[in-house]
Design a protein around this motif. Structure first.
Motif, PDB file in Angstrom:
ATOM      1  N   TYR A 279      51.151  35.883  35.701  1.00 18.03           N
ATOM      2  CA  TYR A 279      50.985  35.433  37.091  1.00 18.03           C
ATOM      3  C   TYR A 279      50.377  36.502  37.995  1.00 18.03           C
ATOM      4  O   TYR A 279      50.350  36.345  39.216  1.00 18.03           O
ATOM      5  N   GLY A 280      49.903  37.596  37.398  1.00 22.70           N
ATOM      6  CA  GLY A 280      49.380  38.683  38.201  1.00 22.70           C
ATOM      7  C   GLY A 280      47.958  38.457  38.670  1.00 22.70           C
ATOM      8  O   GLY A 280      47.304  37.458  38.339  1.00 22.70           O
ATOM      9  N   LEU A 281      47.468  39.396  39.462  1.00 21.93           N
ATOM     10  CA  LEU A 281      46.084  39.381  39.946  1.00 21.93           C
ATOM     11  C   LEU A 281      45.430  40.688  39.519  1.00 21.93           C
ATOM     12  O   LEU A 281      46.038  41.766  39.622  1.00 21.93           O
ATOM     13  N   ILE A 282      44.203  40.600  39.031  1.00 17.57           N
ATOM     14  CA  ILE A 282      43.556  41.755  38.431  1.00 17.57           C
ATOM     15  C   ILE A 282      42.056  41.699  38.670  1.00 17.57           C
ATOM     16  O   ILE A 282      41.480  40.614  38.791  1.00 17.57           O
ATOM     17  N   ALA A 283      41.433  42.865  38.749  1.00 13.25           N
ATOM     18  CA  ALA A 283      39.976  42.956  38.883  1.00 13.25           C
ATOM     19  C   ALA A 283      39.403  43.432  37.557  1.00 13.25           C
ATOM     20  O   ALA A 283      39.795  44.490  37.058  1.00 13.25           O
ATOM     21  N   ILE A 284      38.509  42.651  36.974  1.00 10.60           N
ATOM     22  CA  ILE A 284      37.915  43.063  35.703  1.00 10.60           C
ATOM     23  C   ILE A 284      36.391  43.164  35.785  1.00 10.60           C
ATOM     24  O   ILE A 284      35.730  43.391  34.776  1.00 10.60           O
ATOM     25  N   GLY A 285      35.840  43.004  36.980  1.00 12.98           N
ATOM     26  CA  GLY A 285      34.411  43.234  37.144  1.00 12.98           C
ATOM     27  C   GLY A 285      33.518  42.197  36.515  1.00 12.98           C
ATOM     28  O   GLY A 285      32.466  42.529  35.941  1.00 12.98           O
ATOM     29  N   VAL A 286      33.896  40.926  36.613  1.00 17.30           N
ATOM     30  CA  VAL A 286      33.079  39.850  36.047  1.00 17.30           C
ATOM     31  C   VAL A 286      31.688  39.865  36.687  1.00 17.30           C
ATOM     32  O   VAL A 286      31.564  40.039  37.903  1.00 17.30           O
ATOM     33  N   PRO A 287      30.628  39.695  35.900  1.00 12.42           N
ATOM     34  CA  PRO A 287      29.270  39.708  36.460  1.00 12.42           C
ATOM     35  C   PRO A 287      29.047  38.619  37.499  1.00 12.42           C
ATOM     36  O   PRO A 287      29.665  37.544  37.455  1.00 12.42           O
ATOM     37  N   ARG A 288      28.172  38.871  38.425  1.00  9.80           N
ATOM     38  CA  ARG A 288      27.801  37.915  39.469  1.00  9.80           C
ATOM     39  C   ARG A 288      27.119  36.716  38.827  1.00  9.80           C
ATOM     40  O   ARG A 288      26.287  36.863  37.932  1.00  9.80           O
TER      41      ARG A 288
END
Length: 423
Positions: A279-288
Motif C-alpha cells: 500500500y506504499g507510494l514510491i518513485a521509480i522513474g517511469v519514462p515519460r
C-alpha cells in the motif's frame, strides 16, 4: 456521533464481514484475508436522514447496477465499468494508456485506469505508516489511500472522482448525477433501498449513491475472490510448476527481483492471504509517455503525491514522483502498466526494472548533446526521490539483476496471480 448511526454503520461492517466469512467458509486460511476496511463513510451526515436502514444486499445490488450504467455520465456513453471492466479484473478492457471520456467522449486523461480488485483493505492515506507485522517501530512513510496518488481515503470518496471529473464521466455537479439517478430505469430500486423520500435532498441522494458503489466494491465474489492458482497453492490444493517456483524464488529474493519488498507475497502473521502490495507510494522513474497529450507541454509533469491532481502535499517536495504501489494480482491480464501506461507488456516492465540503471539508454531519450535524459518524467530537482534499492542498485555497464531466462520465470509466476483458477 449518534448511537443510532454507530449501530447502523457497525451493522454494515458486521454484515460485510459475515458475508465474507460465509463466502469463503470452505477456503481455509483465506477467510482471514477478506476483512473489509473500516467504513470510511461513518459520519453523522448519513443515517439520521433516512427513514429506513438500507440492507447490505440491497446496496450491493444497487451499486452493481449503477456501476454499469452509462447514463450516469455526461456523454451517456461511459460507465464505471467502461474503464473498470468486470471481465478484466475491474481494470481497463483495452490497450489504451489512458482512457477517453468527458462530455463528448473526446477528452483524454493523464493516468492509466487501475484495477479495483483487492483494495478492500487499503488504509486511509498517512504520511507515517506502521505495519501490524509484529514490529511497529518502523515508519514505512507515505502509505495508503486510493487513486494513483492516494488522495481518496476510501472507495466511497474514490467513486466521487470519476463521476465529476471533466475527463472521465464529466458531470458538472453532484446534483447533475442525482437528476440522472431520478430518471434511471432503476430509480424505483434506489427509492426502495433508501426510502421514498431519498430524492428530496440531492446532497443526501448523492452521498448514498456513493455508499452503494462502495458497498458493491466490498462484494468478495466479484472484488476479492482469492481464487488464483497461487491461492490454491497456498491452500495446498495444487502445485506450482518448476518454472513458476523459480519465478517465486526470484520474486522474493532481495538480491534478485526484490519484488516482494513492495509486493508482499507471503501469508501475513494474522493469517491473511497476500495482497501483493504494501500500500506504499514510491518513485521509480517511469519514462515519460509521449502518447499522453498533456505531456506535449514540456512544463507539465505528473508528480503523483505532490501534484497536480493532489494539492494538499504540493509543498512536500520529497514526495514528488511518488505513486501508489498497485497490487500485482491479475497483473498478467493488463495491457498497459504503471501510472502513465508507458509500457504494454510484462516483459517490458521486468526489463525496465533490471535495466533502468544498467542500460538507461534503452528506456530514456537523449538530449541534443547525446546525454541520456534519465527520469525524464520528473523535474531534475526531484531525481533524488527515485528509489535506488535492488534491483535499482546498479550503474551503467553492470549486469542486470535478472537474466532474460529469469525474467521469463518471474512472469510465469505472475501469471499464477490471475483470478479464476480451478484446481
Amino acid at each position: 456521533m449518534k448511537p443510532a448511526v454507530i449501530a447502523f454503520l457497525s451493522g454494515i461492517g458486521a454484515l460485510l464481514l459475515n458475508g465474507c466469512g460465509q463466502q469463503h467458509a470452505d477456503a481455509g486460511p483465506v477467510a482471514a484475508a477478506v476483512k473489509p476496511a473500516a467504513p470510511a463513510y461513518a459520519d453523522a451526515t448519513y443515517a439520521p436522514t433516512l427513514k429506513k436502514q438500507p440492507s447490505v444486499a440491497a446496496m450491493t445490488a444497487l451499486g452493481r447496477t449503477m456501476f454499469s450504467d452509462p447514463s450516469l455520465s455526461a456523454s451517456g456513453k461511459m460507465s464505471c465499468a467502461s474503464c473498470h471492466s468486470p471481465d478484466h479484473a475491474f481494470g481497463p478492457p483495452n490497450n489504451l494508456a489512458v482512457q477517453l471520456g468527458g462530455k463528448d467522449m473526446d477528452t483524454i486523461g493523464t493516468r492509466a485506469a487501475p484495477s479495483l480488485r483487492y483494495i478492500q483493505n487499503v488504509p486511509a492515506f498517512t504520511e507515517h505508516f506502521f505495519d501490524d507485522d509484529g514490529d511497529d517501530s518502523i515508519d514505512a512513510g507515505p502509505t495508503g489511500g486510493h487513486n494513483w496518488d492516494g488522495r481518496a481515503p476510501s472507495t466511497h470518496d474514490q467513486a466521487r472522482i470519476p463521476l465529476l471529473s471533466a475527463h472521465e464521466m464529466g458531470n458538472a455537479s453532484p446534483a447533475e448525477v442525482v437528476e440522472k439517478l431520478k430518471k434511471a430505469p432503476y430509480a424505483a430500486q434506489f427509492r426502495e433501498t433508501f426510502g421514498e423520500d431519498i430524492f428530496d435532498s440531492r446532497e443526501q441522494a448523492f452521498k448514498w449513491a456513493l455508499m452503494a458503489l462502495e458497498v458493491f466494491q466490498e462484494s468478495p465474489t466479484e472484488f476479492y475472490p482469492y481464487n488464483s492458482k497461487y491461492d490454491a497453492f497456498l491452500r495446498q490444493q495444487t502445485q506450482l510448476s518448476k518454472q513458476e517456483l523459480r519465478g517465486l524464488q526470484l520474486f522474493n529474493n532481495p538480491a534478485k527481483g526484490n519484488c516482494a519488498s513492495c509486493h508482499l507475497s507471503a501469508i501475513s502473521p494474522s493469517g491473511a492471504f497476500p495482497q501483493f502490495t504494501d500500500y506504499g507510494l514510491i518513485a521509480i522513474g517511469v519514462p515519460r509517455n509521449k502518447h499522453i497529450p498533456a505531456n506535449a507541454d514540456p512544463k507539465y509533469y505528473d508528480m503523483g503525491l505532490c501534484g497536480p491532481d493532489r494539492t494538499d502535499l504540493k509543498d512536500k517536495t520529497e514526495y514528488c514522483g511518488l505513486f501508489k504501489t498497485p497490487s500485482l494480482r491479475n497483473v498478467a491480464m493488463r495491457k498497459v502498466f504503471f501510472h502513465n501506461g508507458s509500457f504494454t507488456s510484462l516483459e517490458q516492465v521486468m526489463r525496465f526494472y533490471v535495466q533502468r540503471d544498467t542500460q538507461p539508454q534503452k528506456w530514456y531519450p537523449k538530449a541534443k548533446d547525446g546525454k541520456v535524459q534519465k527520469f525524464d518524467d520528473l523535474p531534475e530537482a526531484y531525481h533524488g526521490n527515485v528509489n535506488v534499492e535492488a534491483p535499482f542498485d546498479r550503474k551503467p555497464g553492470d549486469q542486470p539483476a535478472l537474466t532474460e531466462g529469469e525474467i521469463k520465470d518471474v512472469i510465469a509466476f505472475l501469471k499464477t496471480l490471475n483470478d479464476g483458477y480451478r484446481p
